[in-house]
Design an enzyme around this catalytic site. Structure first.
Site, mmCIF file in Angstrom:
data_model
loop_
_atom_site.group_PDB
_atom_site.id
_atom_site.type_symbol
_atom_site.label_atom_id
_atom_site.label_comp_id
_atom_site.label_asym_id
_atom_site.label_seq_id
_atom_site.Cartn_x
_atom_site.Cartn_y
_atom_site.Cartn_z
ATOM 1 N N ASP A 227 1.004 -1.385 0.068
ATOM 2 C CA ASP A 227 -0.063 -0.048 -0.008
ATOM 3 C C ASP A 227 0.880 1.212 -0.052
ATOM 4 O OD1 ASP A 227 -3.162 0.761 1.653
ATOM 5 O OD2 ASP A 227 -1.987 1.811 0.047
HETATM 6 C C1 GLC Z 1 -4.478 4.136 -0.314
HETATM 7 C C2 GLC Z 1 -5.253 3.129 -0.040
HETATM 8 C C3 GLC Z 1 -5.335 2.026 -1.207
HETATM 9 C C4 GLC Z 1 -4.977 2.744 -2.524
HETATM 10 C C5 GLC Z 1 -3.428 3.434 -2.600
HETATM 11 C C6 GLC Z 1 -3.323 4.093 -3.655
HETATM 12 O O1 GLC Z 1 -3.594 4.637 0.818
HETATM 13 O O2 GLC Z 1 -5.061 2.388 1.101
HETATM 14 O O3 GLC Z 1 -6.341 1.174 -1.157
HETATM 15 O O4 GLC Z 1 -5.120 1.754 -3.540
HETATM 16 O O5 GLC Z 1 -3.431 4.200 -1.426
HETATM 17 O O6 GLC Z 1 -4.048 5.405 -3.715
#
Ligand code: GLC
Length: 675
Positions: A227
């Site tokens: 993430d």
């Molecule tokens: C965010 C979210 C994830 C998302 C990623 C890119 O923090 O937790 O679900 O796809 O970052 O935006």
């Protein structure tokens, strides 16, 4: 030459470049060897793709906003979810995106979790099947997916570092099970690891999660992506087998180089990760050859409406107050600006920019005119204003008192249900609750339409109204779908994929959420959602799997063959469902399993299969569901594997987890019994 054949031609430095994003959304190309960059983008219910406008400012492409995860789950319709996935795949393809960052599948441990609107269910078997369908849909269009957030990311509070303390049965049977089902059935190109810790170790650095469970137990063949910002120590994450850090982080490349020099990571580990990235890039390159470059926006808008319609859940319908009957309703009072300015998605990285958001009001006016019903509308609550100041209350209540039926449009919105923070209550804002009470005092024939992404505590007003229609966050065209249900153009068929508790105090996580001192203890173990309420015999407002229809369904003829199951012997459970009412409708028949003489703690019942059937009036169909041996299994910690106890089990077939229509006891023979 296949990308993976290029591994031996890559320098070590080039291999390390592949393991850290180039920027927020793309990977490093290695032009020298013809290795392209690939692009990823959010989100689970619509393409959120940023671009730089001519004036240099940031823009987001207009995309179809489909119903969010909790709404799609309420359809209990895997083929429909697959169709939505395919449409999302086409929008990603047309936007030049190689991997769409969804589905989001974390289990709903507490209704307070801010991202529950993105997630499917409290039940891992339902969530896993829907996730697999979504993944198959998207990937059928040559675009990859990212099954997220792995694992046990069940709250937003302190998500960046909270340590989840959960026993292995709860992990295996609930929080990891949804990922296991989806990986085994659909092989997502990537899995996104979560921010949180598990037993004190970041998910991004947990070889238990990323290697032992995901790859060796579940058979995952793709790439683990972090993430955004979930990697704290790049060498440790590599050692845990995380291939792709996102987004770019300047210090990571140097950290990997230094760790390699110091022998803290091996060339073999780098090669394994780089090979994984080359396989992913190969999938993207192959996918690009079969992708569309454009799509039919109107067709996607219509699909979003069809999905929203199947999600609409009729929770309460006393005295058959719905659908609107022109014979009984000549004057219809509609209240609440949610009818005109609908709330159809939550906040955060999943938020979709759409130019096509539609409320219910236009369609309601159209249907009322056709039916000769006089409709009055009072916006009343302005959810976007700073307060819930109520404008025009007096006139609105006069209209309610003079109407034959009053319909209030209420709900939450992206300010209350969002990534980054949890809800502080599952009740509606006080101002909204007050308006419901005032309207119900004026007219007993009051119906409430709720636009929200997760369970709402309705205890303050539920007994004062005759009907409740839960629209979920139904996406850009959910508004007209609700209007069609209210006027009976469509028969609602949604079912809750999460329990609606009487109050937050009744929820199993209430004592331990959100945790203290950086740790949150899942003390309820496997007793999540209906597994808790049914095992403890607790009353709930609306049970898991609940949803009414404008028609009625009868169940009969339960048969189970063979009469006894054993390892390698599937049980076929068949029964008939008949539409005993006067109009066509869809029913979701659910099959639960219960261990009658458990040797270990087992929930009172567990969903193991379901089927959605479409029936004309008087029509009946046979439903056949298969129970494999693992339908009876629990995770045995001493064995470190799944185990089935020999003995008697009850099969329960019903219209919801608490509306059981047929039952049968069966014998199951285990491959391994204990004294
Ligand atoms: C965010 C979210 C994830 C998302 C990623 C890119 O923090 O937790 O679900 O796809 O970052 O935006």
């Amino acid at each position: 030459m296949a990308m993976t054949d290029k591994l031996s031609q890559l320098t070590m430095d080039e291999k390390l470049l592949l393991l850290v994003g180039r920027d927020n959304w793309t990977t490093e190309p290695i032009e020298r060897l013809g290795i392209p960059s690939i692009r990823v983008s959010d989100g689970p219910h619509g393409l959120r793709k940023e671009y730089v406008k001519e004036d240099g400012s940031a823009g987001t492409v207009d995309s179809t906003c489909f119903p969010t995860g909790s709404a799609l789950a309420a359809t209990w319709n895997p083929p429909l979810v697959r169709e939505v996935g395919a449409a999302l795949g086409d929008e990603a393809a047309a936007g030049g995106v190689d991997v769409l960052l969804g589905p989001a599948v974390n289990i709903k441990r507490t209704p307070l979790c801010g991202r529950n609107f993105e997630y499917y269910s409290e039940d891992p078997w339902l969530a896993g099947e829907l996730a697999a369908s979504y993944i198959q849909g998207v990937q059928s269009r040559g675009v990859g997916t990212s099954l997220k957030h792995y694992a046990a990311n069940n709250q937003e509070f302190d998500r960046g570092q909270v340590s989840v303390e959960a026993d292995e049965r709860a992990l295996r049977e609930i929080y990891l099970k949804v990922f296991e089902i989806a990986v085994r059935a659909a092989q997502p190109w990537t899995v996104m690891c979560s921010y949180n810790r598990l037993d004190g170790i970041y998910a991004s650095e947990s070889s238990f999660l990323l290697d032992r469970v995901l790859r060796r137990d579940f058979g995952f063949e793709g790439v683990v992506m972090s993430d955004w910002g979930a990697v704290h120590d790049r060498p440790r994450a590599l050692a845990a087998s995380l291939e792709m850090e996102m987004p770019h982080r300047r210090e990571s490349h140097a950290a990997l180089e230094a760790a390699l020099r110091r022998g803290e990571i091996s060339e073999g580990e780098v090669n394994r990760a780089a090979a994984g990235m080359l396989r992913l890039i190969q999938q993207a390159v192959d996918g690009r050859t079969r992708r569309v470059t454009s799509y039919d926006r109107d067709a996607h808008h219509a699909l979003a409406r069809r999905a929203a319609l199947e999600a609409v859940t009729l929770l309460k319908n006393d005295d058959e107050v719905l659908p609107v009957s022109p014979a009984k309703v000549k004057r219809l009072a509609v209240l609440g600006s949610f009818a005109e300015q609908p709330s159809f998605q939550g906040g955060g990285s999943s938020h979709v920019f759409t130019t096509r958001g539609e409320g219910s009001l236009g369609r309601l006016r159209e249907l009322a005119a056709k039916a000769g019903v006089r409709l009055t509308y009072h916006p009343l609550i302005r959810p976007r204003s700073a307060s819930t100041a109520v404008e025009g209350m007096h006139d609105a209540l006069v209209a309610v008192s003079e109407a034959d039926l009053a319909v209030l449009f209420v709900g939450t919105d992206h300010r209350l249900e969002s990534e980054e923070f949890d809800r502080t209550t599952i009740r509606l804002p006080p101002g909204i609750e007050r308006v419901i009470e005032l309207a119900a005092e004026q007219n007993p024939n009051t119906v409430v339409v709720v636009q929200a992404g997760s369970a709402i505590d309705m205890s303050a007003w539920i007994d004062k109204v005759k009907g409740v229609v839960f629209a979920w966050f139904g996406g850009e065209s959910g508004g007209p779908a609700v209007a069609d249900v209210l006027f009976g153009i469509a028969n609602p068929c949604g079912k809750t994929a999460e329990s609606f508790p009487d109050s937050i105090e009744d929820t199993p996580a209430h004592e331990t959420y959100p945790g203290t001192g950086g740790a949150t203890w899942y003390r309820e173990g496997i007793l999540v959602g209906y597994r808790y309420y049914d095992t403890d015999g607790l009353e709930v407002l609306f049970p898991f799997g609940h949803g009414l229809s404008y028609t009625t369904f009868e169940y009969s003829g339960l048969a189970v063959t063979p009469g006894e199951a054993g390892p390698g012997t599937d049980l076929v459970v068949s029964f008939r469902v008949r539409n005993s009412g006067t109009r066509a409708g869809q029913e979701v028949a659910q099959l639960y399993v219960s261990d009658l003489v458990p040797r270990v703690l087992r929930p009172a019942k567990e969903l193991r299969a379901f089927a959605k059937v479409d029936l004309a009036p008087e029509e009946s169909k046979e439903v056949r569901l298969t129970l494999r041996h693992d339908a009876f299994a629990y995770w045995n910690r001493s064995l470190g594997e799944w185990h089935v106890r020999s003995g008697d089990y009850q099969l329960l077939v019903g219209s919801s987890s608490r509306d059981i229509r047929l039952e049968r006891r069966v014998k199951v023979q285990s491959a391994r019994d204990f004294s």
